[in-house]
Design a protein around this motif. Structure first.
Motif, mmCIF file in Angstrom:
data_model
loop_
_atom_site.group_PDB
_atom_site.id
_atom_site.type_symbol
_atom_site.label_atom_id
_atom_site.label_comp_id
_atom_site.label_asym_id
_atom_site.label_seq_id
_atom_site.Cartn_x
_atom_site.Cartn_y
_atom_site.Cartn_z
ATOM 1 N N HIS A 116 0.767 -0.908 -0.137
ATOM 2 C CA HIS A 116 0.090 0.237 0.145
ATOM 3 C C HIS A 116 0.265 0.947 0.492
ATOM 4 O O HIS A 116 0.207 2.370 -0.144
ATOM 5 C CB HIS A 116 -1.235 -0.226 1.151
ATOM 6 N N ARG A 117 2.278 1.261 0.180
ATOM 7 C CA ARG A 117 3.094 2.387 0.490
ATOM 8 C C ARG A 117 3.564 2.572 -1.237
ATOM 9 O O ARG A 117 4.300 4.020 -1.237
ATOM 10 C CB ARG A 117 4.347 1.878 1.510
ATOM 11 N N ALA A 118 3.417 1.437 -1.632
ATOM 12 C CA ALA A 118 4.187 1.689 -3.240
ATOM 13 C C ALA A 118 3.285 2.703 -4.026
ATOM 14 O O ALA A 118 2.435 2.195 -4.292
ATOM 15 C CB ALA A 118 4.910 0.389 -3.652
ATOM 16 N N ARG A 119 4.230 3.964 -5.032
ATOM 17 C CA ARG A 119 3.091 4.300 -6.076
ATOM 18 C C ARG A 119 3.533 3.048 -6.670
ATOM 19 O O ARG A 119 3.842 2.554 -6.992
ATOM 20 C CB ARG A 119 4.536 5.587 -6.073
ATOM 21 N N ALA A 120 3.100 3.452 -8.386
ATOM 22 C CA ALA A 120 2.262 3.175 -9.224
ATOM 23 C C ALA A 120 3.599 2.800 -10.155
ATOM 24 O O ALA A 120 4.916 3.680 -10.409
ATOM 25 C CB ALA A 120 1.132 3.787 -10.489
ATOM 26 N N GLY A 121 4.021 1.415 -10.394
ATOM 27 C CA GLY A 121 5.450 0.971 -10.623
ATOM 28 C C GLY A 121 6.536 1.166 -10.315
ATOM 29 O O GLY A 121 8.044 0.942 -10.688
ATOM 30 N N LEU B 214 14.004 1.623 5.114
ATOM 31 C CA LEU B 214 12.444 0.809 2.988
ATOM 32 C C LEU B 214 13.595 2.091 1.961
ATOM 33 O O LEU B 214 13.793 2.801 1.742
ATOM 34 C CB LEU B 214 11.460 1.423 2.333
ATOM 35 N N TYR B 215 13.859 1.261 0.846
ATOM 36 C CA TYR B 215 14.247 1.596 -0.741
ATOM 37 C C TYR B 215 12.945 1.393 -1.594
ATOM 38 O O TYR B 215 12.442 0.312 -1.460
ATOM 39 C CB TYR B 215 15.324 1.101 -0.781
ATOM 40 N N GLY B 216 12.734 2.826 -2.821
ATOM 41 C CA GLY B 216 12.392 2.658 -3.321
ATOM 42 C C GLY B 216 12.494 2.047 -5.204
ATOM 43 O O GLY B 216 13.761 3.119 -4.982
ATOM 44 N N VAL B 217 12.818 1.098 -5.813
ATOM 45 C CA VAL B 217 12.970 1.421 -7.103
ATOM 46 C C VAL B 217 11.409 1.736 -8.636
ATOM 47 O O VAL B 217 10.539 0.580 -8.099
ATOM 48 C CB VAL B 217 13.841 0.132 -7.554
ATOM 49 N N LEU B 218 11.839 2.827 -8.443
ATOM 50 C CA LEU B 218 10.653 2.478 -10.015
ATOM 51 C C LEU B 218 11.520 1.955 -11.404
ATOM 52 O O LEU B 218 12.533 2.063 -11.920
ATOM 53 C CB LEU B 218 10.877 4.110 -10.263
ATOM 54 N N ARG B 219 10.434 1.553 -12.478
ATOM 55 C CA ARG B 219 10.227 0.835 -12.636
ATOM 56 C C ARG B 219 10.893 2.030 -14.220
ATOM 57 O O ARG B 219 10.335 3.270 -13.699
ATOM 58 C CB ARG B 219 9.112 0.275 -13.333
ATOM 59 N N ASP B 220 11.169 1.291 -15.531
ATOM 60 C CA ASP B 220 11.168 2.577 -16.365
ATOM 61 C C ASP B 220 10.194 2.684 -17.053
ATOM 62 O O ASP B 220 9.701 4.953 -17.478
ATOM 63 C CB ASP B 220 12.142 2.551 -17.560
ATOM 64 N N THR B 221 9.477 2.543 -16.778
ATOM 65 C CA THR B 221 7.933 2.409 -17.717
ATOM 66 C C THR B 221 7.037 1.722 -16.653
ATOM 67 O O THR B 221 7.073 1.501 -16.209
ATOM 68 C CB THR B 221 7.893 1.806 -18.844
ATOM 69 N N ARG B 222 6.469 2.884 -16.377
ATOM 70 C CA ARG B 222 4.963 2.119 -15.770
ATOM 71 C C ARG B 222 3.714 1.332 -16.185
ATOM 72 O O ARG B 222 3.669 1.539 -17.168
ATOM 73 C CB ARG B 222 3.864 3.725 -15.336
#
Length: 72
Positions: free
Chosen positions: A18-23, A60-68
Motif C-alpha cells: 500500500h505504500r508503493a507508488r504505481a510502477g 525502506l528503498y524504492g525502485v521505480l520502473r522505467d515504464t509505468r
C-alpha cells in the motif's frame, strides 16, 4: 491443501504494497543488503522508514520502473 501463512511477514508485505507508488518496487534494508554480495545494483532511493508499534523502524528503498504499469 495449501498452507495458510500469517504473521509479521504478511502484515509487513501488506503495508509495503500500500505504500508503493504505481510502477514502484519497495524493498527493505535487509533485502538491499542481501543483494550487495551478488553485485546486482539497483537504482534505489531511500524512503521514509516503516513505523510499526512495538518494533524497530524498517528502512525502506524504492525502485521505480522505467515504464509505468498501466492497468486501465
Amino acid at each position: 491443501g495449501q498452507p495458510l501463512i500469517v504473521g509479521d511477514s504478511v502484515s509487513i508485505a501488506e503495508r509495503l504494497l500500500h505504500r508503493a507508488r504505481a510502477g514502484e518496487f519497495i524493498l527493505s534494508k535487509p533485502v538491499m543488503d542481501a543483494l550487495l554480495p551478488t553485485g546486482y545494483a539497483l537504482d534505489a532511493e531511500p524512503l521514509p522508514s516503516l513505523e510499526i508499534t512495538h518494533r524497530e523502524p524498517i528502512q525502506l528503498y524504492g525502485v521505480l520502473r522505467d515504464t509505468r504499469l498501466d492497468f486501465t
